[in-house]
Design a protein around this motif. Structure first.
Motif, PDB file in Angstrom:
ATOM      1  N   SER A 218     -47.906 -32.241 -32.639  1.00 29.71           N
ATOM      2  CA  SER A 218     -48.436 -32.896 -31.439  1.00 29.71           C
ATOM      3  C   SER A 218     -47.826 -32.239 -30.221  1.00 29.71           C
ATOM      4  O   SER A 218     -46.887 -31.435 -30.323  1.00 29.71           O
ATOM      5  CB  SER A 218     -48.128 -34.399 -31.449  1.00 29.71           C
ATOM      6  N   GLN A 219     -48.349 -32.594 -29.051  1.00 28.58           N
ATOM      7  CA  GLN A 219     -47.834 -32.051 -27.791  1.00 28.58           C
ATOM      8  C   GLN A 219     -47.764 -33.160 -26.751  1.00 28.58           C
ATOM      9  O   GLN A 219     -48.572 -34.080 -26.762  1.00 28.58           O
ATOM     10  CB  GLN A 219     -48.724 -30.899 -27.311  1.00 28.58           C
ATOM     11  N   ARG A 220     -46.781 -33.076 -25.873  1.00 30.20           N
ATOM     12  CA  ARG A 220     -46.562 -34.094 -24.844  1.00 30.20           C
ATOM     13  C   ARG A 220     -46.575 -33.417 -23.479  1.00 30.20           C
ATOM     14  O   ARG A 220     -45.827 -32.465 -23.240  1.00 30.20           O
ATOM     15  CB  ARG A 220     -45.230 -34.811 -25.058  1.00 30.20           C
TER      16      ARG A 220
ATOM     17  N   GLU B 157     -52.709 -34.731 -24.638  1.00 28.01           N
ATOM     18  CA  GLU B 157     -51.863 -35.233 -25.718  1.00 28.01           C
ATOM     19  C   GLU B 157     -52.671 -35.719 -26.910  1.00 28.01           C
ATOM     20  O   GLU B 157     -52.095 -36.042 -27.952  1.00 28.01           O
ATOM     21  CB  GLU B 157     -50.965 -36.361 -25.201  1.00 28.01           C
ATOM     22  N   SER B 158     -53.972 -35.798 -26.784  1.00 31.29           N
ATOM     23  CA  SER B 158     -54.808 -36.294 -27.879  1.00 31.29           C
ATOM     24  C   SER B 158     -54.718 -35.358 -29.081  1.00 31.29           C
ATOM     25  O   SER B 158     -54.879 -34.140 -28.967  1.00 31.29           O
ATOM     26  CB  SER B 158     -56.258 -36.423 -27.427  1.00 31.29           C
ATOM     27  N   ASN B 159     -54.466 -35.937 -30.264  1.00 32.53           N
ATOM     28  CA  ASN B 159     -54.411 -35.134 -31.481  1.00 32.53           C
ATOM     29  C   ASN B 159     -55.751 -34.501 -31.802  1.00 32.53           C
ATOM     30  O   ASN B 159     -55.811 -33.490 -32.526  1.00 32.53           O
ATOM     31  CB  ASN B 159     -53.954 -36.016 -32.652  1.00 32.53           C
TER      32      ASN B 159
ATOM     33  N   LEU C 114     -56.301 -30.692 -31.135  1.00 36.71           N
ATOM     34  CA  LEU C 114     -55.688 -29.648 -31.947  1.00 36.71           C
ATOM     35  C   LEU C 114     -56.715 -28.913 -32.796  1.00 36.71           C
ATOM     36  O   LEU C 114     -56.588 -27.715 -33.041  1.00 36.71           O
ATOM     37  CB  LEU C 114     -54.601 -30.258 -32.843  1.00 36.71           C
TER      38      LEU C 114
ATOM     39  N   SER D  90     -56.697 -30.660 -38.113  1.00 41.06           N
ATOM     40  CA  SER D  90     -57.088 -31.939 -37.505  1.00 41.06           C
ATOM     41  C   SER D  90     -58.608 -32.008 -37.411  1.00 41.06           C
ATOM     42  O   SER D  90     -59.270 -30.994 -37.137  1.00 41.06           O
ATOM     43  CB  SER D  90     -56.465 -32.083 -36.114  1.00 41.06           C
TER      44      SER D  90
ATOM     45  N   LYS E 234     -54.863 -41.146 -37.323  1.00 42.31           N
ATOM     46  CA  LYS E 234     -54.227 -41.294 -36.012  1.00 42.31           C
ATOM     47  C   LYS E 234     -55.265 -41.704 -34.976  1.00 42.31           C
ATOM     48  O   LYS E 234     -56.453 -41.389 -35.117  1.00 42.31           O
ATOM     49  CB  LYS E 234     -53.553 -39.984 -35.584  1.00 42.31           C
TER      50      LYS E 234
ATOM     51  N   GLN F 129     -55.655 -36.050 -39.712  1.00 47.79           N
ATOM     52  CA  GLN F 129     -54.879 -34.823 -39.843  1.00 47.79           C
ATOM     53  C   GLN F 129     -54.382 -34.682 -41.271  1.00 47.79           C
ATOM     54  O   GLN F 129     -54.082 -35.681 -41.940  1.00 47.79           O
ATOM     55  CB  GLN F 129     -53.673 -34.828 -38.886  1.00 47.79           C
TER      56      GLN F 129
END
Length: 882
Positions: free
Chosen positions: A194-196, A351-353, A356, A378, A400, A442
């Motif tokens: 994930s990313q923030r 930030e949404s999975n 990806l 994903s 998720k 995912q």
């Protein structure tokens, strides 16, 4: 002589086998084992040292002769250091609950140089990609128009801010900081989870982890060797200043939700380390589309915000109207280009999975490159083809939310498909089919396992593996590029899976191997200051910037921190004196009993309706003791002590770790003592009060000698002296009117309450005359407990602040009486005895008028200061006019 190489190898092999033998719980089968450097088999052999990774062999080699035997002591030192540094992580801490210490494991996660090169290159590439996506989303939106991204993941995402569309980023960059959560798979490769991009946390905690863990293993740290962290923090600040409207002289602030946020320690720590102003939303105001900080010196411009507040809460005018964490008008200031906000509001959709799954194609279209850092596969269920492909395989996936952290769209905690029964899988499939946009699936990745030092149920220590996720940070530099922090924050979970820090997870330091030519003389450098980025001959503007700003909120908290500290000391001393009288040979003297009853009642140490000490001796004593820990009694010793800590928590960035630790220890020991559970034991209570009094004396020393003497400190000092002037003048007035001065026991009680017994005997021996008392306790310019000294110091502090509020504190200083100019005989004439004064109410002593003036002036100064600087009830230019 040097030891033969064969012997060294044999010893290392023996140490490695010893470690492997102590691994009570190895990584589960099919998971990468960081200790062994390979994917674990069903039955790993502890007898083969070749199964230990090269990094861990290097680590063990530098432990010295104590090896495993010394790890328990190192772990104890680590935990003590965490407590001493005041490192906390709270689940939205309540005011009446102790703060939870940060959880840190003894062993670092070690990343070899080759692995780090892959991570670094991949993260830099993904930062470029995220910046391009952000620019398109708030610009031409070609990715949606050309079908590369679905509108539901951009404009349809709750975190997308239409108000920012078409607004060019201040300084040319949307993203100044981002975090990437990585995990090592069974193949030994690192995968992106994930990313923030909104307000990623961890930069402060990872620095503390580094400082603490590197001290436990200094030889291993040097021998690995480990890359340094400090340069990246300097890069972050230099980049923010370079892109801000004011350039290198910019004023950058860190925006925090406040002391009740779970990561507030990190906010205060980062602000102190980076040299930033720590501010809350109500510290800031927008005027003429520019952002200003409300300070005692007036409105001060803010050119950049490093925010730890999510988008929704930033501006109650345009976003959530119920937000008290943001600044009204902030978005308009950003749109006008007058303030840089890191990151630019509106980055939350990144930030949404679900994104990806689209990244590989976007990298080819936007960058012309293949992704170097793979992401876990994903599938966004809003795509019919993806839904049809992945739904039959739900058992091997993690379910998720597409729109996490948003209450207006369906959000939930991730669900592991392989832990669901067949019926539960069908139920989840039904939910997905009813609202496919809200779900992202995912692939489940078996997380690598990191060795940790644990104490088992039988009390024996052992090495146990825990799943680990690595958070890596990238920051924008001043040249328009990005830099990856050579380290990160490793989050450790339970055996069942990764756990968030909010749910009891732990953390570990991350050691990234440096190239052989690099030097690693220290784990981190000194805190960053603005001066380091300037020339050796700084300009006048830079010198002005170095002057510490005092926000109105910080000023108010410092003022009340001083008042509550003094109030706690005064009431504590009063309770100690009362208990001593009630259990001494003077317990039947009516004047003393009436005095402690009057004082305890006036200062709220006993509840209304409690019989006087002269009427019900033991009932009064029990009520006095019970009131010590009464949290609902706003005047109790416990309430005041806790109020000191609460006021200090709002200005924690101004306090040294030792100062904060004193506050926590004083409160903790007071409320968790045996005496609080057995309050009928007067001896235990007196011992507790004596210990607390000693800690408060140390706290007074910290406030006096260990804080910079700026206007904030002066307000703290003023608060203390206002409180002391009012308390001691009322105590002396009560004592004189009650006839205590004419008796030796009463005379000594007054000296005790003024903490001046030793001084009196040294100067006056046994000369217990009223004039001697007036000289020591009223007019003395050298006794810090004398009313004259207190008033003189208060007056000098007010005059020193004359440059603020158009000089409004100068006339306030004139209100404070000049007691040091009086003589003892002027206050208490030689021909007036104590008995005569008590018998003749028609001819009061001049002392009474002086004491009444002290009390009224203290209250007047307090009210006026609150009106000038805190409540803003007067002219706005006094509080924060530009």
């Amino acid at each position: 002589m040097n030891e033969p190489r064969e012997n060294r190898c044999e010893k290392l092999d023996a140490q490695a086998m010893n470690w492997l033998a102590h691994q009570a719980l190895a990584a589960p089968a099919g998971h990468w084992d960081e200790l062994r450097g390979s994917t674990n088999t069903a039955a790993p052999s502890p007898q083969d040292p070749a199964q230990m990774s090269e990094a861990w062999q290097t680590f063990i080699q530098h432990l010295g002769s104590e090896g495993l035997d010394g790890l328990g002591l190192r772990m104890g030192n680590l935990q003590r250091q965490v407590r001493d540094n005041g490192i906390t992580y709270n689940v939205y801490a309540a005011a009446d609950q102790p703060q939870r210490p940060w959880s840190l494991d003894l062993f670092p996660l070690m990343v070899p140089e080759a692995n780090w090169q892959q991570i670094e290159a991949g993260v830099l590439q993904r930062m470029q990609l995220l910046e391009r996506i952000m620019a398109d989303a708030y610009g031409p939106q070609k990715l949606v128009l050309d079908g590369h991204l679905p509108a539901a993941l951009i404009q349809g995402h709750p975190a997308y801010l239409p108000a920012m569309h078409g607004v060019p980023p201040v300084g040319g960059r949307y993203l100044s900081l981002a975090a990437f959560d990585l995990a090592r798979g069974p193949d030994g490769c690192w995968w992106l989870l994930s990313q923030r991009t909104q307000a990623p946390s961890g930069l402060g905690y990872l620095l503390e982890n580094r400082l603490i863990v590197s001290r436990q293993f200094p030889k291993a740290f040097e021998g690995f060797p480990v890359q340094r962290l400090a340069e990246t923090y300097r890069t972050l600040i230099d980049g923010l200043k370079a892109r801000s409207p004011a350039g290198a002289s910019a004023h950058i602030a860190l925006l925090t939700p406040g002391p009740y946020n779970e990561t507030y320690f990190e906010h205060a720590y980062l602000a102190r380390y980076l040299g930033l102003s720590l501010v809350q939303g109500n510290d800031l105001t927008v005027r003429d589309e520019k952002l200003y900080l409300k300070t005692l010196q007036g409105l001060q411009p803010v050119h950049g915000l490093l925010r730890r507040v999510d988008d929704d809460w930033l501006d109650p005018l345009e976003l959530r109207a119920d937000s008290t964490l943001g600044v009204p008008g902030l978005l308009q200031a950003v749109r006008s280009g007058h303030v840089l906000v890191a990151n630019t509001p509106g980055s939350g959709f990144l930030e949404s999975n679900a994104l990806l799954g689209f990244m590989p194609a976007l990298a080819r279209d936007l960058l012309g490159q293949e992704l170097q850092l793979p992401a876990i596969p994903s599938w966004w269920c809003g795509e019919a083809a993806a839904l049809q492909d992945v739904l039959p395989r739900i058992q091997g996936c993690v379910i998720k939310p597409t729109y996490p952290y948003h209450t207006d769209r369906h959000s939930f905690e991730p669900v592991l498909g392989h832990q669901l029964s067949r019926r539960e899988q069908d139920e989840w499939a039904g939910r997905i089919l009813r609202d496919p946009d809200a779900y992202t699936l995912q692939s489940w990745l078996p997380l690598s396992h990191q060795p940790t030092w644990q104490v088992q149920a039988d009390g024996q220590p052992a090495i146990e593996s825990r799943p680990v996720v690595l958070r890596v940070f990238a920051v924008a530099d001043a040249q328009g590029g990005w830099q990856v922090l050579p380290g990160g924050l490793a989050r450790l979970g339970t055996r069942a899976g990764i756990a968030s820090m909010q749910r009891g997870g732990s953390s570990a330091d991350v050691w990234v191997q440096a190239k052989a030519a690099e030097t690693t003389t220290s784990p981190a450098s000194a805190p960053i200051s603005a001066a380091k980025a300037e020339s050796s001959q700084p300009s006048a503007s830079v010198l002005a910037q170095r002057q510490r700003l005092v926000t109105s909120r910080a000023a108010e908290n410092l003022f009340w921190m001083g008042r509550y500290t003094e109030r706690t000391e005064n009431t504590l001393r009063l309770v100690r004196l009362s208990l001593e009288i009630l259990n001494s040979e003077n317990q039947n003297q009516p004047q003393l009993l009436n005095f402690i009853t009057a004082m305890a009642t006036r200062h709220g140490l006993v509840r209304p309706g409690v019989p006087a000490a002269a009427q019900a001796h033991r009932v009064f004593e029990r009520s006095l003791i019970a009131g010590l820990w009464d949290n609902k009694l706003a005047t109790s010793v416990g309430f005041n002590l806790r109020s000191v800590r609460l006021a200090a928590s709002s200005v924690r960035e101004r306090l040294s770790p030792e100062h904060w630790r004193l506050l926590e220890q004083a409160e903790s020991r007071f409320f968790n003592s045996v005496a609080s559970d057995n309050s009928q034991d007067t001896v235990e209570v007196q011992a507790l009060l004596a210990e607390t009094s000693q800690m408060l004396a140390a706290l007074t020393g910290a406030q006096t000698d260990r804080m910079t003497r700026d206007d904030g400190w002066r307000l703290l000092s003023i608060g203390r002296h206002i409180e002391r002037l009012e308390f001691l003048s009322s105590a002396l007035s009560t004592a004189v009117q009650g006839g205590l001065i004419g008796e030796q026991a009463g005379f000594d009680a007054v000296l005790d309450l003024f903490d001046s017994t030793i001084s009196f005997h040294a100067q006056y021996q046994q000369s217990r005359t009223p004039q001697a008392l007036m000289d020591l306790l009223v007019t003395n310019p050298d006794n810090p407990r004398a009313l004259g000294w207190v008033a003189h110091t208060l007056r000098s502090r007010l005059l020193r602040m004359g440059s603020l509020a158009d000089g409004a504190t100068v006339p306030l200083a004139a209100v404070v009486p000049r007691l040091v100019d009086l003589t003892p005989e002027a206050l208490w004439p030689l021909d007036c005895t104590a008995d005569a004064i008590l018998a003749s109410a028609k001819h009061p002593l001049p002392l009474h008028a002086a004491l009444a003036e002290c009390q009224s002036s203290a209250r007047h100064v307090s009210d006026q200061l609150c009106g000038l600087f805190f409540t803003h009830s007067g002219d706005a230019r006094f509080s924060f006019g530009a």
